[in-house]
Design an enzyme around this catalytic site. Structure first.
Site, PDB file in Angstrom:
ATOM      1  N   LYS A  66      50.144  -1.296 105.555  1.00  0.00           N
ATOM      2  CA  LYS A  66      48.716  -1.623 105.454  1.00  0.00           C
ATOM      3  C   LYS A  66      48.346  -2.058 104.044  1.00  0.00           C
ATOM      4  O   LYS A  66      47.576  -2.998 103.847  1.00  0.00           O
ATOM      5  CB  LYS A  66      47.867  -0.420 105.882  1.00  0.00           C
ATOM      6  CG  LYS A  66      48.077   0.002 107.326  1.00  0.00           C
ATOM      7  CD  LYS A  66      47.119   1.078 107.745  1.00  0.00           C
ATOM      8  CE  LYS A  66      47.439   2.428 107.138  1.00  0.00           C
ATOM      9  NZ  LYS A  66      48.632   3.066 107.716  1.00  0.00           N
ATOM     10  N   LYS A  67      48.864  -1.359 103.043  1.00  0.00           N
ATOM     11  CA  LYS A  67      48.539  -1.702 101.662  1.00  0.00           C
ATOM     12  C   LYS A  67      49.084  -3.068 101.269  1.00  0.00           C
ATOM     13  O   LYS A  67      48.420  -3.851 100.583  1.00  0.00           O
ATOM     14  CB  LYS A  67      49.057  -0.618 100.709  1.00  0.00           C
ATOM     15  CG  LYS A  67      48.200   0.639 100.707  1.00  0.00           C
ATOM     16  CD  LYS A  67      46.815   0.334 100.152  1.00  0.00           C
ATOM     17  CE  LYS A  67      45.862   1.495 100.244  1.00  0.00           C
ATOM     18  NZ  LYS A  67      44.513   1.159  99.734  1.00  0.00           N
TER      19      LYS A  67
ATOM     20  N   THR B 264      37.740   8.362 102.833  1.00  0.00           N
ATOM     21  CA  THR B 264      36.879   7.582 101.945  1.00  0.00           C
ATOM     22  C   THR B 264      35.800   6.841 102.723  1.00  0.00           C
ATOM     23  O   THR B 264      34.648   6.757 102.284  1.00  0.00           O
ATOM     24  CB  THR B 264      37.734   6.589 101.135  1.00  0.00           C
ATOM     25  OG1 THR B 264      38.680   7.330 100.351  1.00  0.00           O
ATOM     26  CG2 THR B 264      36.875   5.755 100.207  1.00  0.00           C
TER      27      THR B 264
ATOM     28  N   ARG C  45      53.961   8.617 116.953  1.00  0.00           N
ATOM     29  CA  ARG C  45      54.523   9.649 116.074  1.00  0.00           C
ATOM     30  C   ARG C  45      53.730  10.941 116.180  1.00  0.00           C
ATOM     31  O   ARG C  45      54.298  12.037 116.118  1.00  0.00           O
ATOM     32  CB  ARG C  45      54.511   9.154 114.628  1.00  0.00           C
ATOM     33  CG  ARG C  45      55.548   8.093 114.325  1.00  0.00           C
ATOM     34  CD  ARG C  45      55.278   7.469 112.967  1.00  0.00           C
ATOM     35  NE  ARG C  45      55.246   8.480 111.918  1.00  0.00           N
ATOM     36  CZ  ARG C  45      54.521   8.366 110.803  1.00  0.00           C
ATOM     37  NH1 ARG C  45      53.758   7.315 110.604  1.00  0.00           N
ATOM     38  NH2 ARG C  45      54.567   9.324 109.892  1.00  0.00           N
TER      39      ARG C  45
ATOM     40  N   ASP D  82      45.227  -2.508  93.717  1.00  0.00           N
ATOM     41  CA  ASP D  82      44.814  -1.524  94.717  1.00  0.00           C
ATOM     42  C   ASP D  82      45.376  -0.152  94.350  1.00  0.00           C
ATOM     43  O   ASP D  82      46.308  -0.035  93.552  1.00  0.00           O
ATOM     44  CB  ASP D  82      45.304  -1.952  96.105  1.00  0.00           C
ATOM     45  CG  ASP D  82      44.559  -1.273  97.241  1.00  0.00           C
ATOM     46  OD1 ASP D  82      43.620  -0.499  96.975  1.00  0.00           O
ATOM     47  OD2 ASP D  82      44.928  -1.525  98.402  1.00  0.00           O
ATOM     48  N   LYS D  83      44.802   0.874  94.964  1.00  0.00           N
ATOM     49  CA  LYS D  83      45.221   2.261  94.772  1.00  0.00           C
ATOM     50  C   LYS D  83      45.258   2.949  96.122  1.00  0.00           C
ATOM     51  O   LYS D  83      44.447   2.664  97.000  1.00  0.00           O
ATOM     52  CB  LYS D  83      44.240   2.948  93.815  1.00  0.00           C
ATOM     53  CG  LYS D  83      44.291   4.477  93.800  1.00  0.00           C
ATOM     54  CD  LYS D  83      43.157   5.068  94.634  1.00  0.00           C
ATOM     55  CE  LYS D  83      43.158   6.592  94.574  1.00  0.00           C
ATOM     56  NZ  LYS D  83      42.183   7.165  95.540  1.00  0.00           N
ATOM     57  N   HIS D  84      46.203   3.870  96.279  1.00  0.00           N
ATOM     58  CA  HIS D  84      46.273   4.656  97.509  1.00  0.00           C
ATOM     59  C   HIS D  84      46.532   6.104  97.149  1.00  0.00           C
ATOM     60  O   HIS D  84      47.366   6.415  96.288  1.00  0.00           O
ATOM     61  CB  HIS D  84      47.398   4.170  98.422  1.00  0.00           C
ATOM     62  CG  HIS D  84      47.569   5.021  99.642  1.00  0.00           C
ATOM     63  ND1 HIS D  84      46.749   4.922 100.733  1.00  0.00           N
ATOM     64  CD2 HIS D  84      48.465   6.015  99.925  1.00  0.00           C
ATOM     65  CE1 HIS D  84      47.120   5.805 101.639  1.00  0.00           C
ATOM     66  NE2 HIS D  84      48.153   6.478 101.179  1.00  0.00           N
ATOM     67  N   SER D  85      45.814   7.019  97.811  1.00  0.00           N
ATOM     68  CA  SER D  85      46.047   8.453  97.667  1.00  0.00           C
ATOM     69  C   SER D  85      46.672   8.991  98.942  1.00  0.00           C
ATOM     70  O   SER D  85      46.284   8.586 100.049  1.00  0.00           O
ATOM     71  CB  SER D  85      44.730   9.185  97.388  1.00  0.00           C
ATOM     72  OG  SER D  85      44.908  10.586  97.504  1.00  0.00           O
TER      73      SER D  85
ATOM     74  N   SER E 155      54.391   3.316 107.128  1.00  0.00           N
ATOM     75  CA  SER E 155      53.007   3.383 107.597  1.00  0.00           C
ATOM     76  C   SER E 155      52.029   3.120 106.453  1.00  0.00           C
ATOM     77  O   SER E 155      51.110   2.295 106.570  1.00  0.00           O
ATOM     78  CB  SER E 155      52.735   4.758 108.221  1.00  0.00           C
ATOM     79  OG  SER E 155      51.386   4.862 108.638  1.00  0.00           O
TER      80      SER E 155
END
Length: 435
Positions: free
Chosen positions: A186-187, A119, A167, A79-82, A182
């Site tokens: 999720k990831k 996205t 928050r 997986d990837k996260h930005s 946070s």
């Protein structure tokens, strides 16, 4: 255990135990922790911090507050996260390219946040596409196509959803510990074998400096690896939009141009860098250079385009989208050029202001209930260092009405600096932080 004693511990600048943080996360998820207690917890963490171990314990507790997915597939799950930027549509290229390499990519993505695009909003500019699917359907799509870009269900990290809302109204969004928990709760709930984090730095990012981005990247990689997921980070430049288009359908159009033309662009360069790191970490390549080359070739030769088409068809999109993408994407009623007020070189962008200009056009949300117009935005944006003569176009506005287009034109002109002298253009990749 009770919420008051955990909050009191934090107030004394003591870090709660993993058991106490697990209890608190479960309370956030099931409602037994009140909003007032959640707010006090967030403020106490923001003020005193949790340290590396406490940050990892909170992340795991929030991950485990809901479903943790498992997969029955014959390859590594990656997986990837930005961390967010403008003109950042890399996921749409990278997910199908990674699937072509033999990986499985269940990418749980989000919607637009503040000035940054989402996205899921981009994909939903394609007619028929549904990004909210159940877990059984997600499993099937992943087996059939190798990649799926979808939204989180209500069962993924519910503690994060609750704490994030608190928050937002208690001035604790900036806490490094809470940001880390946070993102990763999720990831990590998707159970990837390897994860790469694209941490943005610059005017269009949440982290405006490389130093701030580095702090976040280190916190994220340390925490994810402590939680058992092999994770690396790449700090990339967001001093200018990554693609020359901002807005949902317009960014999809840019992706399709890249996927179907074979041309090299900054989108391909970033995709190759992130993909190369992932392929090495997942054991699918021996070296970063081999991984970069493999990803770039798959994008250039059209294999990623074909895979993307299968991905979209699997979630309701047109079967012939790749062959006729321009016909399927919506167009704005008003399309007009933005002319340079003077000659010179494009010297700087206020990326956040550009993103907010797209929001003002209707391409993003000012409140959660806003309905997005997928056709609006900005295209044809020149890049840093480009020379332009007075009166030449520096961008094109796509709007629903002429009055809105005029306001957007003023916003674009205020966001772009034109200089008499050439400027040094920063590298796209600043540095890598490996496991």
């Amino acid at each position: 255990m009770d919420a008051r004693s955990i909050i009191a511990k934090l107030r004394r600048e003591e870090v709660p135990s993993s058991e106490e943080l697990y209890w608190f996360a479960q309370g956030l998820a099931d409602g037994s922790v009140s909003d007032a207690q959640a707010g006090a917890f967030a403020m106490a963490v923001c003020m005193g911090g949790l340290g590396s171990k406490g940050r990892a314990d909170l992340t795991i507790a929030m991950r485990d507050s809901g479903d943790v997915l498992s997969w029955d597939v014959d390859g590594p799950v990656i997986d990837k996260h930005s961390t967010g930027g403008v003109g950042d549509c890399v996921s749409l290229l990278l997910a199908p390219a990674l699937a072509e390499c033999g990986a499985y990519v269940p990418m749980i993505s989000g919607r637009g946040l503040g000035h940054t695009g989402g996205t899921l909003d981009k994909l939903e500019a394609i007619p028929g596409v549904s990004t909210q699917i159940g877990q059984d359907r997600l499993q099937q799509v992943l087996r059939d196509t190798g990649a799926a870009i979808v939204g989180a269900t209500g069962q993924i990290a519910p503690a994060d959803r609750r704490l994030y809302a608190v928050r937002d109204v208690t001035a604790t969004v900036e806490s490094l510990d809470l940001i880390t928990a946070s993102i990763l709760s999720k990831k990590l709930a998707v159970s990837p074998d390897a994860l790469v984090l694209d941490v943005k730095a610059g005017s269009g990012a949440f982290m405006k400096t490389v130093e701030a981005a580095r702090d976040l990247a280190k916190a994220l990689t340390e925490t994810a690896n402590a939680a058992g997921c092999r994770t690396s980070a790449v700090i990339t430049d967001m001093s200018q939009p990554l693609a020359p288009a901002l807005g949902n359908a317009l960014e999809v159009a840019e992706v399709m141009k890249v996927l179907t033309s074979g041309n090299i662009s900054p989108l391909v360069e970033i995709s190759a860098e992130l993909g190369g790191v992932l392929l090495v970490d997942a054991g699918l390549c021996d070296t970063l250079e081999e991984g970069r080359t493999r990803i770039a070739k798959i994008i250039r030769d059209g294999k990623a385009a074909e895979r993307f088409g299968r991905m979209m068809a699997a979630v309701g999109g047109p079967v012939q989208f790749v062959d006729n993408w321009a016909r399927f994407l919506p167009e704005a009623n008003v399309i007009q050029e933005v002319s340079a007020p003077c000659g010179g070189y494009i010297a700087a962008f206020d990326g956040e202001a550009l993103g907010l200009t797209v929001v003002s056009l209707g391409g993003g949300r000012q409140v959660e209930s806003d309905i997005i117009d997928p056709a609006v935005g900005i295209s044809g944006l020149l890049r840093l260092g480009c020379r332009v003569a007075k009166g030449e176009p520096i961008a094109v506005v796509h709007a629903a009405r002429e009055d809105v287009a005029r306001r957007a034109e003023a916003g674009i002109l205020a966001s772009v600096t034109i200089s008499d002298t050439p400027v040094e253009v920063p590298d796209l990749v600043h540095e890598r932080i490996t496991a």
